[in-house]
Enzyme design. Sequence first.
Site, mmCIF file in Angstrom:
data_model
loop_
_atom_site.group_PDB
_atom_site.id
_atom_site.type_symbol
_atom_site.label_atom_id
_atom_site.label_comp_id
_atom_site.label_asym_id
_atom_site.label_seq_id
_atom_site.Cartn_x
_atom_site.Cartn_y
_atom_site.Cartn_z
ATOM 1 N N HIS A 97 30.465 77.603 40.863
ATOM 2 C CA HIS A 97 29.959 78.153 39.794
ATOM 3 C C HIS A 97 28.499 77.774 39.686
ATOM 4 O O HIS A 97 27.979 76.448 39.917
ATOM 5 C CB HIS A 97 30.606 77.861 38.440
ATOM 6 C CG HIS A 97 30.117 78.452 37.274
ATOM 7 N ND1 HIS A 97 28.943 78.436 36.576
ATOM 8 C CD2 HIS A 97 30.887 79.624 36.672
ATOM 9 C CE1 HIS A 97 29.153 78.979 35.554
ATOM 10 N NE2 HIS A 97 30.194 79.789 35.536
ATOM 11 N N ARG A 117 23.017 82.544 30.331
ATOM 12 C CA ARG A 117 22.058 83.557 31.033
ATOM 13 C C ARG A 117 22.174 84.746 30.251
ATOM 14 O O ARG A 117 21.348 85.520 30.261
ATOM 15 C CB ARG A 117 22.398 83.248 32.449
ATOM 16 C CG ARG A 117 21.899 82.012 33.325
ATOM 17 C CD ARG A 117 22.351 81.889 34.590
ATOM 18 N NE ARG A 117 23.802 81.775 34.926
ATOM 19 C CZ ARG A 117 24.300 82.467 35.477
ATOM 20 N NH1 ARG A 117 23.865 83.567 36.281
ATOM 21 N NH2 ARG A 117 25.705 82.062 35.963
#
Length: 433
Positions: A97, A117
């Site tokens: 990740h 994000r």
Amino acid sequence: MIRTLQDRGVQQGIDVYMECTVTRLLMDGGRVAGAFAYWRENGRFIVFKAKSIVIATGGIGKAWRVTSNSWEYTGDGMALAYEAGAELMDMEFVQFHPTGMVWPPGVQGILVTEAVRGEGGILRNKVGERFMEKYDPKRMELSTRDVVARSIYTEVKEGRGTEHGGAYLDISHKPAEYVKKKLPSMYHQFKELADVDITKGPMEVGPTCHYMMGGIRVDAETAQSTVPGLFAAGEAAAGLHGANRLGGNSLSDLLVFGRRAGLAAAQHAKRSSTPSIDNAQIEQAEKELLAPFSNSGSESPYAVHRDLQEVMQNLVGIFRTDEDLKKALAELVKLKSRAAKVSVEGSRLFNPGWHLSFDLKAMLTVSEAVTYSALARTESRGAHSRIDHPSVDSAWEKKRNVIVRESGGMSRREVPIKPMPKELQEILDEDKV
């Protein structure tokens, strides 16, 4: 002392799940017959008799030093299946990740949700450059996990990383109340664990070992492995996510294929005769589990685990090379020899060192499968990135790696991939245009 499930009462199935560690699948010929386990709380042994077994034990993140995974993710389910004769598939595909916490050290690897994000968070290096423009100018921060993880890794390696070896993820350009409303867990996580107010400044983030796309090879409709009576679902199983799982798909994976595994396991049990369990298997499992208490060696399971994590982090990480992978395999041989000599003190009453001595065997088995498969796949695809083979090789679109135990050792073979249904292929072809 060995106890059967009936000694505690079948009704306590949930209690069993919470307290037991399975150390060996018991076999009747070529099919499963049950499992040998122990209660972590008091160290007593227990034998489960079962016509069907479903493995849903997660991944292998604790084999890496920086991981978002909790202590249970030691690959034990995959290792149990492998030892029982099941095939492992796609083991080279380990997802990192892109955003885990990097500071302070005590929280390193804890996940920072992709929602940051998604809500407009911007990634910058130490000189303030929005570096995703270089790596994926179209999708930027919303690129796939493997691309973003490799981008951050590259920035750090090339000297543009943050003070603690990561990148800055900044959402502070959004109104404070908006951030607190949309990202409440992240706001509190950084405030409490890192003393950072994400409404006023950036977070430091970096890649963290997160998910295993590879696992036990199962049939898509029934979730049954290549061993009769043995089923697997979730992260422990392989095949659904290909080379790189998309965010959010793990929960739907569990719901859909967990149900399929449960239904198929129940049907298998209904139509199967009661298996018999050879006492020799139980005695051998007991002997292996108690060995650390009588070993005369001075090896600590914690030291072996630490060194394993360093090997996997540094040699079988985000970027891989032929040289590193071969070195990793050589190091794993040494670590297996050390793991066989680990010794523990104290009693069997909740003894973490004893628990780890068993977990080490599983982590070493699965780490070898990952490394062996990664060495064989001489291309870069999804989460598997070879510096010495940076391009996609079309030959690997038609085959995949399968790991199996043969003659007591680990063997690899390549199996063909079935052609994709025409209607699905047409959708993919349209997306490429």
